[in-house]
Write a protein that holds these residues in place. Structure first.
Motif, mmCIF file in Angstrom:
data_model
loop_
_atom_site.group_PDB
_atom_site.id
_atom_site.type_symbol
_atom_site.label_atom_id
_atom_site.label_comp_id
_atom_site.label_asym_id
_atom_site.label_seq_id
_atom_site.Cartn_x
_atom_site.Cartn_y
_atom_site.Cartn_z
ATOM 1 N N ARG A 108 0.836 -1.202 0.000
ATOM 2 C CA ARG A 108 0.000 0.000 0.000
ATOM 3 C C ARG A 108 0.868 1.248 0.000
ATOM 4 N NH1 ARG A 108 -5.365 0.713 3.792
ATOM 5 N NH2 ARG A 108 -6.212 2.568 2.759
ATOM 6 N N MET A 109 0.541 2.183 -0.871
ATOM 7 C CA MET A 109 1.272 3.442 -0.954
ATOM 8 C C MET A 109 0.614 4.490 -0.056
ATOM 9 S SD MET A 109 2.031 3.386 -5.082
ATOM 10 C CE MET A 109 0.304 3.101 -5.513
ATOM 11 N N GLU A 110 1.278 5.618 0.126
ATOM 12 C CA GLU A 110 0.795 6.654 1.036
ATOM 13 C C GLU A 110 -0.550 7.233 0.598
ATOM 14 O OE1 GLU A 110 2.356 8.044 4.096
ATOM 15 O OE2 GLU A 110 2.955 5.960 3.808
ATOM 16 N N ASN A 111 -0.838 7.196 -0.694
ATOM 17 C CA ASN A 111 -2.117 7.741 -1.168
ATOM 18 C C ASN A 111 -3.272 6.747 -1.022
ATOM 19 O OD1 ASN A 111 -1.557 5.896 -3.163
ATOM 20 N ND2 ASN A 111 -1.784 7.336 -4.877
ATOM 21 N N GLY A 112 -3.002 5.591 -0.395
ATOM 22 C CA GLY A 112 -4.043 4.603 -0.155
ATOM 23 C C GLY A 112 -4.191 3.562 -1.245
ATOM 24 N N GLN A 113 -3.592 3.770 -2.419
ATOM 25 C CA GLN A 113 -3.669 2.793 -3.497
ATOM 26 C C GLN A 113 -2.632 1.687 -3.293
ATOM 27 O OE1 GLN A 113 -3.155 5.588 -6.858
ATOM 28 N NE2 GLN A 113 -5.244 5.043 -7.487
ATOM 29 N N TYR A 114 -2.864 0.558 -3.975
ATOM 30 C CA TYR A 114 -1.927 -0.557 -3.899
ATOM 31 C C TYR A 114 -1.057 -0.598 -5.152
ATOM 32 C CZ TYR A 114 -4.130 -2.459 0.266
ATOM 33 O OH TYR A 114 -4.596 -2.632 1.547
ATOM 34 N N LEU B 44 -0.820 -0.417 -11.031
ATOM 35 C CA LEU B 44 -1.933 -0.301 -10.087
ATOM 36 C C LEU B 44 -2.827 -1.532 -10.109
ATOM 37 C CD1 LEU B 44 -2.929 3.446 -10.641
ATOM 38 C CD2 LEU B 44 -1.757 2.457 -8.664
ATOM 39 N N SER B 45 -2.585 -2.454 -11.039
ATOM 40 C CA SER B 45 -3.383 -3.669 -11.155
ATOM 41 C C SER B 45 -2.539 -4.729 -11.841
ATOM 42 C CB SER B 45 -4.659 -3.401 -11.957
ATOM 43 O OG SER B 45 -5.311 -4.604 -12.312
ATOM 44 N N THR B 46 -2.949 -5.981 -11.709
ATOM 45 C CA THR B 46 -2.259 -7.055 -12.420
ATOM 46 C C THR B 46 -2.935 -7.386 -13.747
ATOM 47 O OG1 THR B 46 -3.564 -8.771 -11.295
ATOM 48 C CG2 THR B 46 -1.511 -8.078 -10.234
ATOM 49 N N ALA B 47 -4.050 -6.743 -14.039
ATOM 50 C CA ALA B 47 -4.815 -7.054 -15.247
ATOM 51 C C ALA B 47 -4.239 -6.345 -16.474
ATOM 52 C CB ALA B 47 -6.275 -6.652 -15.056
ATOM 53 N N ASN B 48 -4.095 -7.089 -17.554
ATOM 54 C CA ASN B 48 -3.720 -6.533 -18.864
ATOM 55 C C ASN B 48 -2.397 -5.772 -18.850
ATOM 56 O OD1 ASN B 48 -6.268 -7.442 -19.927
ATOM 57 N ND2 ASN B 48 -7.231 -5.634 -19.019
ATOM 58 N N VAL B 49 -1.452 -6.240 -18.047
ATOM 59 C CA VAL B 49 -0.158 -5.553 -17.998
ATOM 60 C C VAL B 49 1.000 -6.459 -18.429
ATOM 61 C CG1 VAL B 49 -0.948 -4.032 -16.154
ATOM 62 C CG2 VAL B 49 0.292 -6.115 -15.572
ATOM 63 N N VAL B 50 0.774 -7.780 -18.443
ATOM 64 C CA VAL B 50 1.891 -8.699 -18.669
ATOM 65 C C VAL B 50 2.478 -8.546 -20.069
ATOM 66 C CG1 VAL B 50 2.554 -11.125 -18.836
ATOM 67 C CG2 VAL B 50 1.125 -10.356 -16.936
ATOM 68 N N LEU C 286 11.784 -1.469 0.295
ATOM 69 C CA LEU C 286 10.410 -1.225 0.739
ATOM 70 C C LEU C 286 10.283 -1.091 2.249
ATOM 71 C CD1 LEU C 286 8.500 -3.610 -1.700
ATOM 72 C CD2 LEU C 286 8.985 -1.163 -1.942
ATOM 73 N N LYS C 287 11.133 -1.772 3.023
ATOM 74 C CA LYS C 287 11.082 -1.661 4.479
ATOM 75 C C LYS C 287 11.481 -0.272 4.965
ATOM 76 C CE LYS C 287 11.944 -6.349 6.245
ATOM 77 N NZ LYS C 287 12.943 -7.178 6.982
ATOM 78 N N HIS C 288 12.261 0.439 4.174
ATOM 79 C CA HIS C 288 12.883 1.665 4.660
ATOM 80 C C HIS C 288 12.487 2.903 3.860
ATOM 81 C CE1 HIS C 288 15.408 -1.413 6.496
ATOM 82 N NE2 HIS C 288 15.649 -1.878 5.281
ATOM 83 N N THR C 289 11.539 2.756 2.956
ATOM 84 C CA THR C 289 11.223 3.847 2.039
ATOM 85 C C THR C 289 9.730 4.142 2.048
ATOM 86 O OG1 THR C 289 13.042 3.105 0.612
ATOM 87 C CG2 THR C 289 11.470 4.658 -0.339
ATOM 88 N N VAL C 290 9.395 5.411 2.121
ATOM 89 C CA VAL C 290 8.000 5.841 2.000
ATOM 90 C C VAL C 290 7.717 6.086 0.515
ATOM 91 C CG1 VAL C 290 6.321 7.626 2.575
ATOM 92 C CG2 VAL C 290 7.970 6.853 4.300
ATOM 93 N N ILE C 291 6.677 5.452 -0.011
ATOM 94 C CA ILE C 291 6.313 5.605 -1.415
ATOM 95 C C ILE C 291 4.954 6.285 -1.491
ATOM 96 C CG2 ILE C 291 5.721 4.359 -3.525
ATOM 97 C CD1 ILE C 291 7.893 2.373 -2.866
ATOM 98 N N GLN C 292 4.916 7.418 -2.141
ATOM 99 C CA GLN C 292 3.719 8.257 -2.145
ATOM 100 C C GLN C 292 2.641 7.749 -3.089
ATOM 101 O OE1 GLN C 292 3.270 10.693 -0.036
ATOM 102 N NE2 GLN C 292 5.343 10.664 0.828
ATOM 103 N N ASP C 293 3.024 7.498 -4.342
ATOM 104 C CA ASP C 293 2.048 7.105 -5.359
ATOM 105 C C ASP C 293 2.754 6.280 -6.421
ATOM 106 O OD1 ASP C 293 3.483 8.956 -6.943
ATOM 107 O OD2 ASP C 293 2.093 10.570 -6.436
#
Length: 381
Positions: free
Chosen positions: A149-155, A176-182, A254-261
């Motif tokens: 989960r990012m700071e803006n609430g999205q995954y 932002l999704s696993t659909a139609n990206v591969v 990821l353990k040590h970094t804040v990711i906004q969006d």
């Protein structure tokens, strides 16, 4: 004399005071249970008003001790890269041109002394057996990292691709999704690095098993002469390298970094990918960096898939719009993703089975007695 009720320092003081007026020094030493050499030592210290406590046995100088400035370099590198171990830190400092960097064991001792290593992390880094392809691009491994989960609430769902031989991170693609990206992500990877011989992935819906048939991704790979391989269900160790890569990403970033969006995720993940490929040495590569080992494929990607010509020896039949093929007296289901594609049917030498082949891949096998499906797996012919 109630010797046991007194401290060692009290006993030594009592001895030294008695020695000032004693006529028989040897007898006094025997009374206190010490030799004459020790007795003279405590008397001299008492007369010179020195402490009678035990002195540290640590030498005044330690030529073999790591200099403080080197320890600070090691601790600073660890602070900047909390997921790096002793071997990695040592190798990076040497590559940066620093001298007098101690061996990995000493670096590890320094990290332990300053509380940088937990027992849990040490257990995680126990060695295990690995398989490895002999050359770059013989196999790529791919998987989605578990969402975060990012700071803006999205995954965020990173799709990661790495070369099996060199551990080179081909792609780290946050979405932002696993659909139609591969397919779009792999298209970018193929355009930059060329085509691998095979791709290993799990059995997720994005990669395998669409309606008990084949995914668009699998068919697309076969069109490009790439073998799709899937790990055994509930056996993630089959994809050990990509699983380890995900753990490294978590520990080092990821353990040590804040990711906004998602844009911040892409920027920070690409920075970390560059460090992983071109700065961080890898133990499994003999402390080389993945970027030192990886070479792009000589097989170039093209949007135009060449028409495949079968040999003309066996029956070739077109798949209908529902994914079925009528062969001899049987109607067998292959996959809706294969509609309008041509399939070659090859009987086995004993006549008990027949194989469905797409281009130069065997994709299924059926029983000749009743046409039931024996297995649906992809292999090269």
């Amino acid at each position: 004399m109630p010797w046991e009720s007194k401290t060692v320092e009290d006993q030594r003081k009592e001895f030294a005071q008695a020695a000032m007026y004693c006529g028989n020094f040897s007898a006094l030493c025997r009374e206190f249970g010490i030799d004459r050499h020790t007795g003279y030592k405590w008397r001299e210290r008492y007369l010179s008003q020195q402490s009678l406590k035990d002195r540290s046995r640590r030498p005044n100088t330690s030529p073999s001790r790591t200099p403080e400035e080197v320890e600070l370099l090691i601790l600073s590198e660890r602070a900047d890269n909390p997921g790096w171990g002793a071997r990695t830190i040592r190798e990076v400092l040497i590559r940066k041109g620093y001298d007098n960097i101690p061996c990995a064991k000493t670096v590890n001792n320094i990290l332990n002394r300053y509380g940088c290593i937990s027992p849990e992390e040490s257990r995680k880094r126990q060695p295990f057996n690995r398989f490895e392809k002999d050359l770059c691009n013989q196999m790529w491994q791919a998987d989605f990292k578990g969402e975060f989960r990012m700071e803006n609430g999205q995954y965020c769902y990173p799709l990661d691709i790495m070369d099996d031989h060199s551990r080179f991170a081909i792609r780290v693609a946050p979405r932002l999704s696993t659909a139609n990206v591969v397919i779009p992500v792999f298209t970018e990877a193929f355009q930059e690095f060329g085509l691998p011989d095979s791709i290993l992935s799990d059995n997720g819906a994005q990669f395998a098993g669409f309606k008990k048939g084949y995914t668009q991704f699998e068919r697309w790979l076969m069109d490009l002469d790439i073998l799709p391989i899937h790990g055994r269900i509930k056996h993630p160790q089959t994809q050990g390298k990509i699983e380890r890569f995900h753990r490294t990403m978590k520990d080092e970033l990821l353990k040590h970094t804040v990711i906004q969006d998602i844009h911040d995720a892409d920027r920070k993940l690409q920075q970390w990918r560059d460090k992983y490929n071109n700065v961080r040495p890898h133990e499994a590569l003999g402390m080389q960096r993945p970027g030192d080992v990886y070479e792009p494929s000589r097989r170039q990607y093209s949007d135009n898939v060449k028409k495949y010509e079968y040999g003309g020896v066996y029956h070739v039949i077109k798949v209908n719009s529902w994914g079925y093929v009528r062969f001899d007296k049987y109607q067998v289901y292959l996959s809706e993703t294969m509609k309008d594609r041509y399939i070659e049917f090859r009987p086995s030498t004993d006549g008990e089975t027949f194989a469905a082949c797409y281009r130069n891949f065997k994709i299924a096998e059926f029983d000749t007695t009743d046409g039931h499906l024996i297995h649906r797996s992809i292999s090269r012919l």
